[in-house]
Design a protein around this motif. Structure first.
Motif, PDB file in Angstrom:
ATOM      1  N   ASN A  15       0.909  -1.200  -0.084  1.00 40.47           N
ATOM      2  CA  ASN A  15      -0.400  -0.071  -0.572  1.00 40.47           C
ATOM      3  C   ASN A  15       0.773   1.322   0.073  1.00 40.47           C
ATOM      4  O   ASN A  15       1.498   1.864   1.118  1.00 40.47           O
ATOM      5  N   LYS A  16       1.333   2.032  -1.514  1.00 41.77           N
ATOM      6  CA  LYS A  16       2.264   3.050  -1.274  1.00 41.77           C
ATOM      7  C   LYS A  16       1.794   4.657  -0.216  1.00 41.77           C
ATOM      8  O   LYS A  16       2.019   4.746  -0.009  1.00 41.77           O
ATOM      9  N   ASP A  17       0.166   4.615   0.163  1.00 44.95           N
ATOM     10  CA  ASP A  17      -0.083   5.361   1.006  1.00 44.95           C
ATOM     11  C   ASP A  17       0.403   4.855   2.398  1.00 44.95           C
ATOM     12  O   ASP A  17       0.865   6.031   3.251  1.00 44.95           O
ATOM     13  N   LYS A  18       0.235   3.304   2.826  1.00 45.55           N
ATOM     14  CA  LYS A  18       0.410   3.647   4.123  1.00 45.55           C
ATOM     15  C   LYS A  18       2.333   3.605   4.518  1.00 45.55           C
ATOM     16  O   LYS A  18       2.928   3.823   5.356  1.00 45.55           O
ATOM     17  N   ARG A  20       4.433   5.602   2.143  1.00 47.29           N
ATOM     18  CA  ARG A  20       4.627   6.414   2.462  1.00 47.29           C
ATOM     19  C   ARG A  20       4.376   7.350   3.783  1.00 47.29           C
ATOM     20  O   ARG A  20       5.922   7.548   4.624  1.00 47.29           O
ATOM     21  N   GLU A  21       3.422   6.739   4.620  1.00 48.77           N
ATOM     22  CA  GLU A  21       3.506   7.664   6.332  1.00 48.77           C
ATOM     23  C   GLU A  21       4.330   6.394   7.079  1.00 48.77           C
ATOM     24  O   GLU A  21       4.511   7.373   7.662  1.00 48.77           O
ATOM     25  N   TYR A 101     -11.502   3.235  -0.704  1.00 48.38           N
ATOM     26  CA  TYR A 101     -11.106   3.836   0.257  1.00 48.38           C
ATOM     27  C   TYR A 101     -12.320   4.360   0.927  1.00 48.38           C
ATOM     28  O   TYR A 101     -13.494   3.911   1.477  1.00 48.38           O
ATOM     29  N   LYS A 156      -7.036  15.115   2.773  1.00 50.33           N
ATOM     30  CA  LYS A 156      -5.858  14.128   2.681  1.00 50.33           C
ATOM     31  C   LYS A 156      -5.972  12.957   3.825  1.00 50.33           C
ATOM     32  O   LYS A 156      -6.751  12.713   3.738  1.00 50.33           O
ATOM     33  N   PHE A 158      -5.996   8.897   4.150  1.00 51.19           N
ATOM     34  CA  PHE A 158      -6.618   7.609   3.045  1.00 51.19           C
ATOM     35  C   PHE A 158      -7.253   6.864   3.853  1.00 51.19           C
ATOM     36  O   PHE A 158      -7.270   7.485   5.711  1.00 51.19           O
ATOM     37  N   PRO A 178       0.247  15.557   6.702  1.00 49.48           N
ATOM     38  CA  PRO A 178       1.201  14.584   7.431  1.00 49.48           C
ATOM     39  C   PRO A 178       1.828  14.787   8.227  1.00 49.48           C
ATOM     40  O   PRO A 178       1.827  13.866   9.240  1.00 49.48           O
TER      41      PRO A 178
END
Length: 203
Positions: A15-18, A20-21, A101, A156, A158, A178
């Motif tokens: 999961n690219k969003d996760k 990055r986080e 989502y 912003k 996800f 973020p």
């Protein structure tokens, strides 16, 4: 004098969003972050556990053994008071295995239609698993209390961020930058403990 090689850690998520986080949360831990994109032959891990801990451990252990490097994974559940704790561990696939989502949070809002604010209490729970290639695992957890908003707000983040309202901030998670989110979120709290373990191990 030999240079000391920094420890490497694989983020066991596609999961690219996760990703990055997590990279942001561990940015100052003094380690080299590796992503799943660097291991295209890694096995797909099916999240079929009945708890967030089971899913996190399965992902971390599988990827650590495959790569020969320490790996970290997490799984997050969302417990909603009015729904008896649902969606719980099934939060990411609440509207179906291929749900977006938005599919998931729209289903949640439909189920809460007409429910008064005081009964819309909710809690995010993140369980993180830090696995070594030999199979040893360390577990950390983090949680965040809030409410499910009556309508989405913010662009912003996800997942359920547009509908998870944090009363202390008077905003949904999706209305936070973020940096703001990474100071207070359930995932930030779980990974602050992961970061402590990593830095302690390096000493």
């Amino acid at each position: 004098m030999c240079a000391v090689k920094r420890k490497e850690l694989v983020l066991a998520t596609r999961n690219k969003d996760k990703g990055r986080e997590l990279a942001a949360l561990l940015a100052d831990a003094g380690i080299v972050i590796r992503t799943m994109a660097e291991f295209p032959d890694a096995p797909e891990v099916i999240e079929d556990g009945e708890t967030c801990e089971a899913n996190a451990v399965k992902k971390a252990v599988t990827i650590a053994r495959h790569t020969g490097l320490p790996a970290v994974a997490d799984d997050t559940g969302l417990e909603v008071e009015a729904l008896g704790g649902r969606p719980g561990v099934y939060a990411a696939r609440y509207a179906g295995r291929d749900a977006t989502y938005e599919d998931n949070w729209r289903k949640l809002l439909r189920e809460l239609e007409g429910i008064p604010w005081e009964k819309r209490g909710a809690r995010f729970i993140t369980v993180a698993a830090l696995a070594e290639p030999n199979g040893s695992v360390r577990i950390t957890t983090g949680s965040l209390e809030g409410f499910i908003a009556e309508k989405p707000a913010g662009t912003k983040g996800f997942g359920y961020d547009p509908v998870f309202y944090v009363p202390e901030l008077r905003k949904t998670l999706a209305e936070l930058s973020p940096e703001e989110k990474n100071r207070i979120s359930h995932r930030a709290r779980a990974f602050a403990k992961v970061r402590e373990i990593l830095m302690r191990n390096m000493k």
